[in-house]
Scaffold this motif. Structure first.
Motif, PDB file in Angstrom:
ATOM      1  N   ALA A 192       0.804  -1.219   0.000  1.00  0.00           N
ATOM      2  CA  ALA A 192       0.000   0.000   0.000  1.00  0.00           C
ATOM      3  C   ALA A 192       0.836   1.268   0.000  1.00  0.00           C
ATOM      4  N   ASN A 193       2.034   1.230   0.597  1.00  0.00           N
ATOM      5  CA  ASN A 193       2.826   2.450   0.746  1.00  0.00           C
ATOM      6  C   ASN A 193       4.173   2.385   0.035  1.00  0.00           C
ATOM      7  N   SER A 194       4.335   1.438  -0.860  1.00  0.00           N
ATOM      8  CA  SER A 194       5.531   1.327  -1.709  1.00  0.00           C
ATOM      9  C   SER A 194       6.824   1.223  -0.917  1.00  0.00           C
ATOM     10  N   ASP A 195       6.756   0.537   0.236  1.00  0.00           N
ATOM     11  CA  ASP A 195       7.981   0.334   1.017  1.00  0.00           C
ATOM     12  C   ASP A 195       8.568  -1.051   0.806  1.00  0.00           C
ATOM     13  N   GLY A 196       7.966  -1.823  -0.109  1.00  0.00           N
ATOM     14  CA  GLY A 196       8.461  -3.160  -0.412  1.00  0.00           C
ATOM     15  C   GLY A 196       7.894  -4.251   0.453  1.00  0.00           C
ATOM     16  N   LYS A 197       7.208  -3.903   1.543  1.00  0.00           N
ATOM     17  CA  LYS A 197       6.606  -4.899   2.427  1.00  0.00           C
ATOM     18  C   LYS A 197       5.159  -5.157   2.015  1.00  0.00           C
ATOM     19  N   LEU A 198       4.713  -6.387   2.203  1.00  0.00           N
ATOM     20  CA  LEU A 198       3.350  -6.734   1.859  1.00  0.00           C
ATOM     21  C   LEU A 198       2.393  -6.337   2.980  1.00  0.00           C
ATOM     22  N   ASP A 199       1.465  -5.443   2.639  1.00  0.00           N
ATOM     23  CA  ASP A 199       0.359  -5.104   3.515  1.00  0.00           C
ATOM     24  C   ASP A 199      -0.807  -6.038   3.185  1.00  0.00           C
ATOM     25  N   LEU A 200      -1.926  -5.860   3.866  1.00  0.00           N
ATOM     26  CA  LEU A 200      -3.029  -6.802   3.724  1.00  0.00           C
ATOM     27  C   LEU A 200      -4.351  -6.048   3.684  1.00  0.00           C
ATOM     28  N   PHE A 201      -5.096  -6.254   2.589  1.00  0.00           N
ATOM     29  CA  PHE A 201      -6.413  -5.636   2.454  1.00  0.00           C
ATOM     30  C   PHE A 201      -7.471  -6.722   2.566  1.00  0.00           C
ATOM     31  N   VAL A 202      -8.465  -6.502   3.439  1.00  0.00           N
ATOM     32  CA  VAL A 202      -9.503  -7.498   3.698  1.00  0.00           C
ATOM     33  C   VAL A 202     -10.866  -6.886   3.400  1.00  0.00           C
ATOM     34  N   VAL A 203     -11.620  -7.565   2.551  1.00  0.00           N
ATOM     35  CA  VAL A 203     -12.965  -7.124   2.191  1.00  0.00           C
ATOM     36  C   VAL A 203     -13.965  -7.739   3.172  1.00  0.00           C
ATOM     37  N   ASN A 204     -14.885  -6.921   3.650  1.00  0.00           N
ATOM     38  CA  ASN A 204     -15.931  -7.393   4.564  1.00  0.00           C
ATOM     39  C   ASN A 204     -17.302  -7.275   3.922  1.00  0.00           C
ATOM     40  N   ASN A 205     -18.151  -8.244   4.222  1.00  0.00           N
ATOM     41  CA  ASN A 205     -19.525  -8.219   3.740  1.00  0.00           C
ATOM     42  C   ASN A 205     -20.410  -7.613   4.823  1.00  0.00           C
ATOM     43  N   LEU A 206     -21.570  -8.146   5.059  1.00  0.00           N
ATOM     44  CA  LEU A 206     -22.487  -7.583   6.048  1.00  0.00           C
ATOM     45  C   LEU A 206     -21.906  -7.618   7.456  1.00  0.00           C
ATOM     46  N   ASN A 207     -22.348  -6.698   8.283  1.00  0.00           N
ATOM     47  CA  ASN A 207     -22.155  -6.830   9.730  1.00  0.00           C
ATOM     48  C   ASN A 207     -23.183  -7.860  10.193  1.00  0.00           C
ATOM     49  N   TRP A 208     -22.819  -9.130   9.999  1.00  0.00           N
ATOM     50  CA  TRP A 208     -23.814 -10.199  10.109  1.00  0.00           C
ATOM     51  C   TRP A 208     -23.829 -10.835  11.497  1.00  0.00           C
ATOM     52  N   SER A 209     -25.011 -11.225  11.910  1.00  0.00           N
ATOM     53  CA  SER A 209     -25.228 -12.101  13.056  1.00  0.00           C
ATOM     54  C   SER A 209     -26.562 -12.787  12.821  1.00  0.00           C
ATOM     55  N   PRO A 210     -26.830 -13.921  13.477  1.00  0.00           N
ATOM     56  CA  PRO A 210     -28.127 -14.579  13.275  1.00  0.00           C
ATOM     57  C   PRO A 210     -29.316 -13.672  13.581  1.00  0.00           C
ATOM     58  N   GLY A 211     -29.108 -12.705  14.461  1.00  0.00           N
ATOM     59  CA  GLY A 211     -30.212 -11.837  14.848  1.00  0.00           C
ATOM     60  C   GLY A 211     -30.713 -10.925  13.756  1.00  0.00           C
ATOM     61  N   ILE A 212     -29.923 -10.697  12.697  1.00  0.00           N
ATOM     62  CA  ILE A 212     -30.391  -9.807  11.633  1.00  0.00           C
ATOM     63  C   ILE A 212     -31.084 -10.571  10.506  1.00  0.00           C
ATOM     64  N   GLU A 213     -31.107 -11.909  10.591  1.00  0.00           N
ATOM     65  CA  GLU A 213     -31.739 -12.677   9.525  1.00  0.00           C
ATOM     66  C   GLU A 213     -33.239 -12.390   9.465  1.00  0.00           C
ATOM     67  N   THR A 214     -33.743 -12.375   8.237  1.00  0.00           N
ATOM     68  CA  THR A 214     -35.146 -12.065   8.000  1.00  0.00           C
ATOM     69  C   THR A 214     -35.682 -12.992   6.921  1.00  0.00           C
ATOM     70  N   PRO A 215     -36.935 -13.406   6.974  1.00  0.00           N
ATOM     71  CA  PRO A 215     -37.462 -14.302   5.936  1.00  0.00           C
ATOM     72  C   PRO A 215     -37.603 -13.591   4.598  1.00  0.00           C
ATOM     73  N   CYS A 216     -37.243 -14.303   3.531  1.00  0.00           N
ATOM     74  CA  CYS A 216     -37.370 -13.775   2.176  1.00  0.00           C
ATOM     75  C   CYS A 216     -37.893 -14.874   1.265  1.00  0.00           C
ATOM     76  N   ASN A 217     -38.589 -14.466   0.211  1.00  0.00           N
ATOM     77  CA  ASN A 217     -39.063 -15.387  -0.811  1.00  0.00           C
ATOM     78  C   ASN A 217     -38.396 -15.084  -2.136  1.00  0.00           C
ATOM     79  N   ASN A 218     -38.264 -16.106  -2.984  1.00  0.00           N
ATOM     80  CA  ASN A 218     -37.673 -15.913  -4.297  1.00  0.00           C
ATOM     81  C   ASN A 218     -38.768 -15.576  -5.321  1.00  0.00           C
TER      82      ASN A 218
END
Length: 570
Positions: A192-218
């Motif tokens: 990320a900063n061109s110093d030759g060392k490998l940094d680490l980028f992590v992608v996150n999806n939802l702020n998920w927990s079972p409590g946020i689940e909701t019923p959906c239909n297709n």
């Protein structure tokens, strides 16, 4: 994963259905490009989502990941599978774990066995059997000691494995403080900063927990998995920058907290050729992010202004897999990403640092309208000097089971596209002699048998892994480059240019091909770190050039020999 039909998708939907049907039916008359050989090669592994029939928790439809890496430094690619498992394990339940399979080609060759690659499960001895609810994986030599380390993303704390150089790994997650506690998906080692060392980028999806689940239909009014927009729980991504004592979370300092999304795919490259590495995040049902690296300790999301946040109709799409690739070989890396059914996969052409949705001119749109794309990769599979494309597909809602696909209600055929030159492609259907379908997710690309062409490993949700060995008729020859960094001088992010000459109408024509040395593309995957070129008949190699990460200057190397992998030390 939105359920809206935008204008471009609606216009292409019916032509896409007809085109796909014709191509799949016509595939039997064409020579196959891939042959499925997982069981024969010893890759005895199956993905487990842990989803009960009557439950549809969102993370259970999205895994799992796969990596191709040479963990033991013997010159051939090994395979690491990221297992999902069970989001809430029962008491005393034995959890399935991630698995590392060693490629035994070197040992077989030494013993005179000509049978080709065979794999052996070495997970227990290597110490990399994480039993978290796994998603993706990133590979890189973070400490510059010459061997490959592993970072695994989970629904919950991630895992960092340091390669000890003796066939084993050590869990350094706590010491390096890179666990994060959210739902991680794709990840990438990058500088990320061109110093030759490998940094680490992590992608996150939802702020998920079972409590946020909701019923959906297709669309068939049956209970099914929701779109991420049903949750309204977008998350931010994280950048870990490596310093003298390990990693530090620089997300807020770098401005990454200013943009939230439902992140799934990531790809890193110096897209504007200014000498530093930028980051693109494919978001699901929210605008994508292009983090422009200022080179002065700051990232700014320029996707909307740059033309690659939404499609040509102004609609956010369901971004899954993504790759930086110079499709038209003009020296500027373009963007391609996969999307949900009723959207096309999308191609953004890079015009000197600005982007335009040019999907309609590629031929990559119509077939993808009725499919949901995840893992993908551009490579010259048939060695004709032109990039081809393989896309792994699998639904996220049950659209009505195709009886020919078995019991999996989410199974879809994968697609192979042959490059016609420039930005034009033609669908070849599935690319195999017999149908190979499933709920495909992660796909990793690399030359597993070291025979000079690119193979594919595909992970299907709740099914056995597929090893697609490249058997495409060879048009020309090939050349590979293995870039090696040294301590605090990484090679990840380098650009390799191959120059060739050919005789056209009695005139010598010089042409270039560009490749990015970065394993972090596709979806939840890490790929062969070597770069690979196909060379068409009548083309002679006249030069090989490398632009190292953090630089804008090319380094010319001696004329290489075709038909081999050339090691180049930075």
């Amino acid at each position: 994963m939105p359920i809206l039909i935008h204008l471009r998708g609606a216009l292409l939907l019916f032509t896409g259905l007809a085109t796909l049907a014709l191509n799949v039916q016509g595939q039997d008359s064409a020579e196959p490009w891939f042959q499925e050989e997982a069981a024969a090669a010893g890759l005895d592994w199956s993905h487990v989502s842990g989803a009960p029939v009557d439950r549809h928790w969102f993370p259970e439809i999205m895994g799992g990941g796969v990596a191709l890496l040479d963990y033991d430094g013997d010159g051939d690619l090994d395979v690491y599978f990221v297992q999902s498992g069970h989001l809430i394990p029962e008491d005393d339940q034995v959890l399935p774990t991630n698995k590392l399979f060693k490629n035994m080609s070197v040992e077989q060759s030494a013993g005179g066995d000509p049978s080709g690659p065979g794999f052996v499960d070495v997970t227990e001895g290597a110490g990399v059997g994480d039993d978290g609810y796994g998603m993706g994986v990133a590979c890189g030599d973070y400490d510059g000691d010459g061997d490959v380390d592993l970072y695994v993303t989970n629904v919950g704390p991630n895992r960092f494995y340091q390669n000890q150089g003796n066939g084993t790994f050590k869990d350094l997650t706590s010491r390096l403080k890179v666990g994060d506690g959210r739902w991680g998906t794709s990840a990438a080692f990058m500088d990320a900063n061109s110093d030759g060392k490998l940094d680490l980028f992590v992608v996150n999806n939802l702020n998920w927990s079972p409590g946020i689940e909701t019923p959906c239909n297709n669309y068939r009014n049956k209970p099914d998995f929701c779109s991420p927009n049903n949750y309204n729980a977008q998350s931010t991504d994280v950048l870990f920058v490596q310093g003298r004592l390990g990693y530090s979370d620089y997300s807020r300092k770098q401005g990454l907290h200013l943009s939230a999304g439902n992140g799934l795919g990531v790809a890193c490259a110096d897209y504007d050729s200014d000498g530093d590495t930028d980051i693109y995040v494919a978001n699901d049902a929210t605008p994508n992010a292009l983090w422009n690296n200022s080179g002065t300790d700051n990232f700014t999301d320029v996707a909307l202004a740059g033309g690659c946040a939404v499609n040509s109709t102004g609609t956010p799409e369901a971004g899954m897999g993504v790759q930086w690739v110079d499709v038209n070989q003009d020296g500027w890396f373009d963007l391609f990403m996969t999307h949900i059914r009723r959207e096309t996969n999308t191609f953004y052409m890079n015009r000197k640092g600005r982007f335009r949705d040019m999907t309609n001119m590629t031929g990559l749109g119509p077939d993808s309208v009725r499919l949901t794309g995840f893992g993908m990769g551009f490579h010259d599979f048939n060695l004709d000097g032109r990039l081809d494309l393989y896309v792994a597909n699998g639904a996220v809602q049950a659209w009505g089971r195709d009886e020919s696909y078995g019991e999996d209600a989410y199974a879809e055929p994968n697609l192979l596209y042959q490059g016609l030159g420039g930005t034009r492609f033609e669908s070849l259907g599935e690319g195999t002699a017999s149908p190979v379908v499933g709920s495909s997710r992660g796909a990793a690309f690399g030359d597993i048998d070291n025979d000079g062409d690119v193979d594919v490993v595909v992970v299907d949700r709740d099914a056995r892994v597929k090893l697609l060995r490249n058997v495409a008729p060879r048009v020309g020859t090939w050349l590979g480059v293995e870039l090696k960094g040294s301590r605090f001088k990484t090679a990840v992010g380098a650009v390799v240019r191959l120059e060739t000459s050919s005789l056209v109408d009695d005139e010598i024509v010089i042409a270039s091909q560009y490749r990015l040395a970065d394993p972090a593309y596709s979806y939840l995957a890490s790929n062969d770190p070597r770069v690979h070129f196909g060379i068409a008949p009548g083309h002679d190699v006249t030069g090989l050039f490398v632009r190292w990460p953090g630089s804008t200057e090319e380094v010319e190397l001696k004329s290489p020999t075709t038909g081999s992998y050339i090691p180049i030390q930075r």
